[in-house]
Scaffold this motif. Structure first.
Motif, PDB file in Angstrom:
ATOM      1  N   ALA A 156       0.833  -1.208   0.000  1.00 54.01           N
ATOM      2  CA  ALA A 156       0.000   0.000   0.000  1.00 54.01           C
ATOM      3  C   ALA A 156       0.866   1.256   0.000  1.00 54.01           C
ATOM      4  N   LEU A 157       0.288   2.327  -0.534  1.00 54.21           N
ATOM      5  CA  LEU A 157       0.859   3.666  -0.454  1.00 54.21           C
ATOM      6  C   LEU A 157      -0.199   4.570   0.157  1.00 54.21           C
ATOM      7  N   THR A 158       0.160   5.284   1.222  1.00 56.54           N
ATOM      8  CA  THR A 158      -0.770   6.203   1.883  1.00 56.54           C
ATOM      9  C   THR A 158      -0.244   7.626   1.758  1.00 56.54           C
ATOM     10  N   LEU A 159      -1.127   8.515   1.314  1.00 55.67           N
ATOM     11  CA  LEU A 159      -0.811   9.929   1.169  1.00 55.67           C
ATOM     12  C   LEU A 159      -1.688  10.714   2.140  1.00 55.67           C
ATOM     13  N   THR A 160      -1.070  11.599   2.906  1.00 50.95           N
ATOM     14  CA  THR A 160      -1.786  12.416   3.877  1.00 50.95           C
ATOM     15  C   THR A 160      -1.368  13.864   3.667  1.00 50.95           C
ATOM     16  N   MET A 161      -2.330  14.774   3.738  1.00 54.45           N
ATOM     17  CA  MET A 161      -2.025  16.181   3.517  1.00 54.45           C
ATOM     18  C   MET A 161      -2.805  17.038   4.500  1.00 54.45           C
ATOM     19  N   ALA A 162      -2.183  18.160   4.892  1.00 50.40           N
ATOM     20  CA  ALA A 162      -2.833  19.121   5.791  1.00 50.40           C
ATOM     21  C   ALA A 162      -2.466  20.532   5.358  1.00 50.40           C
ATOM     22  N   VAL A 163      -3.438  21.450   5.478  1.00 54.33           N
ATOM     23  CA  VAL A 163      -3.213  22.873   5.230  1.00 54.33           C
ATOM     24  C   VAL A 163      -3.430  23.593   6.556  1.00 54.33           C
ATOM     25  N   GLU A 164      -2.409  24.326   7.010  1.00 51.29           N
ATOM     26  CA  GLU A 164      -2.465  25.008   8.307  1.00 51.29           C
ATOM     27  C   GLU A 164      -2.169  26.486   8.129  1.00 51.29           C
ATOM     28  N   THR A 165      -2.824  27.325   8.941  1.00 49.47           N
ATOM     29  CA  THR A 165      -2.547  28.747   8.947  1.00 49.47           C
ATOM     30  C   THR A 165      -2.489  29.258  10.384  1.00 49.47           C
ATOM     31  N   TYR A 166      -1.702  30.290  10.571  1.00 51.70           N
ATOM     32  CA  TYR A 166      -1.670  30.970  11.865  1.00 51.70           C
ATOM     33  C   TYR A 166      -2.158  32.409  11.717  1.00 51.70           C
ATOM     34  N   GLU A 167      -2.743  32.710  10.529  1.00 50.89           N
ATOM     35  CA  GLU A 167      -3.232  34.054  10.266  1.00 50.89           C
ATOM     36  C   GLU A 167      -4.720  33.987   9.939  1.00 50.89           C
ATOM     37  N   SER A 168      -5.144  34.602   8.843  1.00 43.21           N
ATOM     38  CA  SER A 168      -6.575  34.687   8.547  1.00 43.21           C
ATOM     39  C   SER A 168      -7.118  33.353   8.039  1.00 43.21           C
ATOM     40  N   SER A 169      -8.406  33.129   8.273  1.00 42.48           N
ATOM     41  CA  SER A 169      -9.085  31.923   7.785  1.00 42.48           C
ATOM     42  C   SER A 169      -9.401  32.076   6.300  1.00 42.48           C
ATOM     43  N   PHE A 170      -9.551  30.938   5.620  1.00 39.10           N
ATOM     44  CA  PHE A 170      -9.838  30.984   4.187  1.00 39.10           C
ATOM     45  C   PHE A 170     -10.398  29.636   3.735  1.00 39.10           C
ATOM     46  N   PRO A 171     -11.117  29.631   2.589  1.00 43.63           N
ATOM     47  CA  PRO A 171     -11.606  28.371   2.036  1.00 43.63           C
ATOM     48  C   PRO A 171     -10.495  27.659   1.272  1.00 43.63           C
ATOM     49  N   ALA A 172     -10.548  26.323   1.273  1.00 36.74           N
ATOM     50  CA  ALA A 172      -9.522  25.554   0.561  1.00 36.74           C
ATOM     51  C   ALA A 172     -10.056  24.157   0.255  1.00 36.74           C
ATOM     52  N   GLN A 173      -9.313  23.442  -0.571  1.00 37.70           N
ATOM     53  CA  GLN A 173      -9.575  22.047  -0.878  1.00 37.70           C
ATOM     54  C   GLN A 173      -8.252  21.293  -0.924  1.00 37.70           C
ATOM     55  N   ILE A 174      -8.356  19.967  -0.708  1.00 32.17           N
ATOM     56  CA  ILE A 174      -7.222  19.053  -0.813  1.00 32.17           C
ATOM     57  C   ILE A 174      -7.643  17.892  -1.711  1.00 32.17           C
ATOM     58  N   GLY A 175      -6.712  17.436  -2.534  1.00 34.35           N
ATOM     59  CA  GLY A 175      -6.964  16.236  -3.318  1.00 34.35           C
ATOM     60  C   GLY A 175      -5.682  15.733  -3.954  1.00 34.35           C
ATOM     61  N   TRP A 176      -5.784  14.591  -4.614  1.00 36.27           N
ATOM     62  CA  TRP A 176      -4.641  14.011  -5.332  1.00 36.27           C
ATOM     63  C   TRP A 176      -5.075  13.628  -6.731  1.00 36.27           C
ATOM     64  N   HIS A 177      -4.128  13.746  -7.668  1.00 30.31           N
ATOM     65  CA  HIS A 177      -4.417  13.489  -9.081  1.00 30.31           C
ATOM     66  C   HIS A 177      -3.413  12.453  -9.608  1.00 30.31           C
ATOM     67  N   PRO A 178      -3.698  11.170  -9.387  1.00 27.66           N
ATOM     68  CA  PRO A 178      -2.808  10.143  -9.934  1.00 27.66           C
ATOM     69  C   PRO A 178      -3.155   9.812 -11.382  1.00 27.66           C
ATOM     70  N   TRP A 179      -2.123   9.515 -12.158  1.00 23.88           N
ATOM     71  CA  TRP A 179      -2.265   9.034 -13.533  1.00 23.88           C
ATOM     72  C   TRP A 179      -1.823   7.562 -13.553  1.00 23.88           C
ATOM     73  N   PHE A 180      -2.766   6.648 -13.461  1.00 24.24           N
ATOM     74  CA  PHE A 180      -2.436   5.228 -13.493  1.00 24.24           C
ATOM     75  C   PHE A 180      -2.345   4.752 -14.948  1.00 24.24           C
ATOM     76  N   ASN A 181      -1.335   3.961 -15.240  1.00 26.12           N
ATOM     77  CA  ASN A 181      -1.193   3.430 -16.590  1.00 26.12           C
ATOM     78  C   ASN A 181      -2.433   2.639 -16.993  1.00 26.12           C
ATOM     79  N   ARG A 182      -2.932   2.901 -18.195  1.00 29.43           N
ATOM     80  CA  ARG A 182      -4.129   2.192 -18.651  1.00 29.43           C
ATOM     81  C   ARG A 182      -3.844   0.706 -18.843  1.00 29.43           C
ATOM     82  N   GLU A 183      -2.633   0.366 -19.276  1.00 27.59           N
ATOM     83  CA  GLU A 183      -2.272  -1.033 -19.471  1.00 27.59           C
ATOM     84  C   GLU A 183      -1.067  -1.387 -18.625  1.00 27.59           C
TER      85      GLU A 183
END
Length: 265
Positions: free
Chosen positions: A122-149
């Motif tokens: 297995a491969l596990t990917l974990t991500m976090a966005v942190e701020t110590y200033e103003s709040s804001f909207p955000a998103q997190i995701g991953w974009h893998p390109w798996f070989n079709r064959e």
């Protein structure tokens, strides 16, 4: 610490982490077989601080309108971190921790931390966005390109979504949820119980993409690769379903790819 590519190893699995190339996983080999499409823009890159397209590159933070560069005209796509050089904070034989400081054109200072952890199956990917200033909207995701064959075996995609986001002519969700339709797809699906998509290369390998998040974009319109993209909200989500990052509450997400060998017929 050097920001050169590093290789993680666990059992017969090897993952290459391209620290300076958008913090992406540039390759994943299992038993010597490469699972990810190769190339500077491929592998698997983190999508942050947004996922997919933002309509016209604009989003609202309260009453303030923000404009992002239109890197996929007429929209902005996939965040800013995939285009930057990350920093390697530390690594072991089977784990790497990377950081990236959000800056212009993103208007809010924040730090992104990504952990890439490899196991023999297995491969596990974990991500976090942190701020110590103003709040804001955000998103997190991953974009893998798996070989079709893999070794001549074409991939089969299996999943059971509760709904599909209807896609307009501008490639963005219309806001209407519909029953899942057959591919080919460049579409967002809803899985309230968590993302669970299976890629099967018959007689070669089965790989499951899972995440506690309920949104996944599946893209299989290319001949060379298919993409299964867990994320914390739908495309254009900074406008339609924003997740807030605050000094007290970071935005966090994780995804795991687990695999098993399949016997030959």
């Amino acid at each position: 610490m050097s920001n050169d590519d590093i290789t993680l190893t666990a059992g017969d699995a090897k993952a290459t982490v391209q620290v300076a190339n958008g913090g992406r996983v540039g390759g994943l080999r299992v038993g010597g077989v490469e699972l990810l499409r190769q190339g500077e823009r491929f592998g698997c890159f983190p999508m942050v601080p947004w996922c997919g397209r933002i309509r016209a590159g604009r989003f609202l933070d309260g009453a303030t309108e923000r404009q992002m560069p239109l890197n996929a005209p007429p929209h902005a796509i996939h965040g800013t971190a995939r285009d930057g050089a990350w920093t390697l904070a530390r690594h072991t034989a089977d784990e790497a921790v990377l950081t990236y400081d959000l800056a212009e054109p993103w208007p809010y200072p924040a730090r992104v931390t990504q952990v890439v952890a490899l196991a023999p199956d297995a491969l596990t990917l974990t991500m976090a966005v942190e701020t110590y200033e103003s709040s804001f909207p955000a998103q997190i995701g991953w974009h893998p390109w798996f070989n079709r064959e893999i070794d001549g075996a074409p991939v089969e995609i299996g999943f059971a979504a509760e709904w599909q986001e209807e896609r307009g002519e501008d490639h963005l969700p219309t806001g209407r949820r519909i029953d899942p339709r057959p591919g080919p797809w460049d579409d967002c699906f809803g899985m309230p119980g968590g993302v669970d998509v299976t890629l099967t290369w018959p007689e070669r390998l089965e790989l499951k993409v899972t995440s506690p998040e309920e949104w996944v974009v599946i893209y299989d319109e290319q001949d060379a690769a298919v993409c299964v993209e867990p994320q914390t909200g739908p495309p254009n989500g900074l406008n339609t379903l924003p997740r807030m990052v605050t000094p007290l509450e970071p935005l966090e997400a994780t995804t795991t790819w687990s695999w098993r060998r399949l016997p030959a017929a």
